[in-house]
Design a protein around this motif. Structure first.
Motif, PDB file in Angstrom:
ATOM      1  N   LEU A   1      -1.133   1.880   5.391  1.00 20.83           N
ATOM      2  CA  LEU A   1      -0.333   0.716   5.205  1.00 20.83           C
ATOM      3  C   LEU A   1      -0.074   0.194   6.797  1.00 20.83           C
ATOM      4  N   GLY A   2       0.349   1.250   7.685  1.00 19.39           N
ATOM      5  CA  GLY A   2       0.717   0.981   9.106  1.00 19.39           C
ATOM      6  C   GLY A   2      -0.909   0.541   9.725  1.00 19.39           C
ATOM      7  N   ALA A   3      -1.886   1.342   9.450  1.00 20.65           N
ATOM      8  CA  ALA A   3      -3.163   0.946  10.100  1.00 20.65           C
ATOM      9  C   ALA A   3      -3.774  -0.556   9.641  1.00 20.65           C
TER      10      ALA A   3
ATOM     11  N   SER B   1       5.559  -0.610   0.076  1.00 20.39           N
ATOM     12  CA  SER B   1       5.062   0.764  -0.389  1.00 20.39           C
ATOM     13  C   SER B   1       5.107   0.694  -2.120  1.00 20.39           C
TER      14      SER B   1
ATOM     15  N   LYS C   1       5.825  -5.167   4.799  1.00 25.98           N
ATOM     16  CA  LYS C   1       4.974  -4.081   4.486  1.00 25.98           C
ATOM     17  C   LYS C   1       5.859  -3.337   3.121  1.00 25.98           C
TER      18      LYS C   1
ATOM     19  N   ALA D   1      -1.984  -2.805   8.826  1.00 25.21           N
ATOM     20  CA  ALA D   1      -0.914  -4.126   9.731  1.00 25.21           C
ATOM     21  C   ALA D   1      -1.190  -4.212  11.179  1.00 25.21           C
ATOM     22  N   SER D   2      -1.547  -3.056  11.534  1.00 23.46           N
ATOM     23  CA  SER D   2      -1.779  -3.048  12.979  1.00 23.46           C
ATOM     24  C   SER D   2      -3.090  -3.896  13.232  1.00 23.46           C
TER      25      SER D   2
ATOM     26  N   GLN E   1       0.064   4.417   0.680  1.00 25.95           N
ATOM     27  CA  GLN E   1      -0.205   5.460   1.631  1.00 25.95           C
ATOM     28  C   GLN E   1       0.329   5.037   2.856  1.00 25.95           C
ATOM     29  N   ARG E   2       1.435   5.507   3.450  1.00 28.30           N
ATOM     30  CA  ARG E   2       1.756   4.936   4.730  1.00 28.30           C
ATOM     31  C   ARG E   2       1.149   4.892   5.720  1.00 28.30           C
ATOM     32  N   MET E   3       0.277   5.801   5.772  1.00 24.34           N
ATOM     33  CA  MET E   3      -0.616   5.805   7.257  1.00 24.34           C
ATOM     34  C   MET E   3      -1.571   4.545   6.766  1.00 24.34           C
TER      35      MET E   3
ATOM     36  N   ASP F   1      -2.588  -7.418  12.744  1.00 25.03           N
ATOM     37  CA  ASP F   1      -1.930  -7.983  13.768  1.00 25.03           C
ATOM     38  C   ASP F   1      -2.578  -8.338  14.823  1.00 25.03           C
TER      39      ASP F   1
ATOM     40  N   GLU G   1       1.010  -1.176  -0.114  1.00 29.02           N
ATOM     41  CA  GLU G   1       0.158  -0.085  -0.074  1.00 29.02           C
ATOM     42  C   GLU G   1       0.958   1.143  -0.006  1.00 29.02           C
TER      43      GLU G   1
END
Length: 199
Positions: free
Chosen positions: A14-16, A34, A32, A18-19, A10-12, A22, A8
């Motif tokens: 991507l992080g969301a 980009s 992950k 993944a969290s 869009q970094r934000m 998890d 993904e």
């Protein structure tokens, strides 16, 4: 444990994502990316069960990456904002096991991953309706004419390139506008692009 790679740009987000994944007891995000290129590299490196892929990413699109991963043993799920019939058709041809839209509820994502892991295919309902109720109405020749228009060619150029008369090209253009339900060439190109029919 279902091992996942997420691609993904869009970094934000991507992080969301993944969290979120998890937090599921039976899932683990192992990579992950980009862009599509990194996604392919991470899949070969980590050998995950599934790769969740956005479509429009730098260096290599999600659809190109999905095509590249065909036969790798890793299932691919497309997760995108684009509900375009053309993209959906390409995703299916590339062997994607799922195609969900980003505005789907988050619990649907985890459930869809589990279903895909059991061998099912999961596609957003609106896309299935759209893809099968909304085939590209143009013939190959009409599509050829529209592609030349999109390349900036005028009636005379198209006529000489396709060995047709100017009148025949004009007839094709009026049929194209009619079939696409638009009033000019620019709108025709825009409509065709929106549908994802430019391959």
């Amino acid at each position: 444990m279902i091992r996942i790679v997420i691609a993904e740009d869009q970094r934000m987000l991507l992080g969301a994502l993944a969290s979120l994944l998890d937090l599921e007891e039976d899932m683990k995000v192992v990579g992950k990316a980009s862009n599509g290129e990194d996604a392919v590299r991470l899949v070969h490196l980590h050998k995950p069960d599934i790769c969740i892929m956005d479509i429009e990413m730098p260096r290599m699109s999600g659809l190109e990456a999905a095509e590249e991963l065909k036969g790798s043993g890793c299932k691919v799920m497309i997760l995108t904002t684009f509900a375009r019939a053309g993209y959906f058709e390409r995703a299916i041809k590339s062997g994607a096991s799922g195609y969900l839209l980003k505005d789907s509820p988050s619990e649907e994502l985890a459930d869809s991953i589990r279903s895909i892991m059991t061998g099912r295919r999961i596609y957003a309902t609106e896309l299935v309706d759209d893809a099968y109720g909304n085939e590209n109405p143009l013939t190959e020749r009409e599509k050829e004419v529209l592609l030349l228009i999109a390349d900036g060619k005028n009636t005379k150029d198209i006529a000489s390139e396709l060995y047709l008369t100017n009148g025949t090209v004009r007839n094709y253009i009026s049929v194209i506008l009619d079939k696409l339900g638009v009033s000019n060439r620019v709108e025709a190109i825009t409509r065709f692009k929106e549908k994802g029919w430019f391959k």
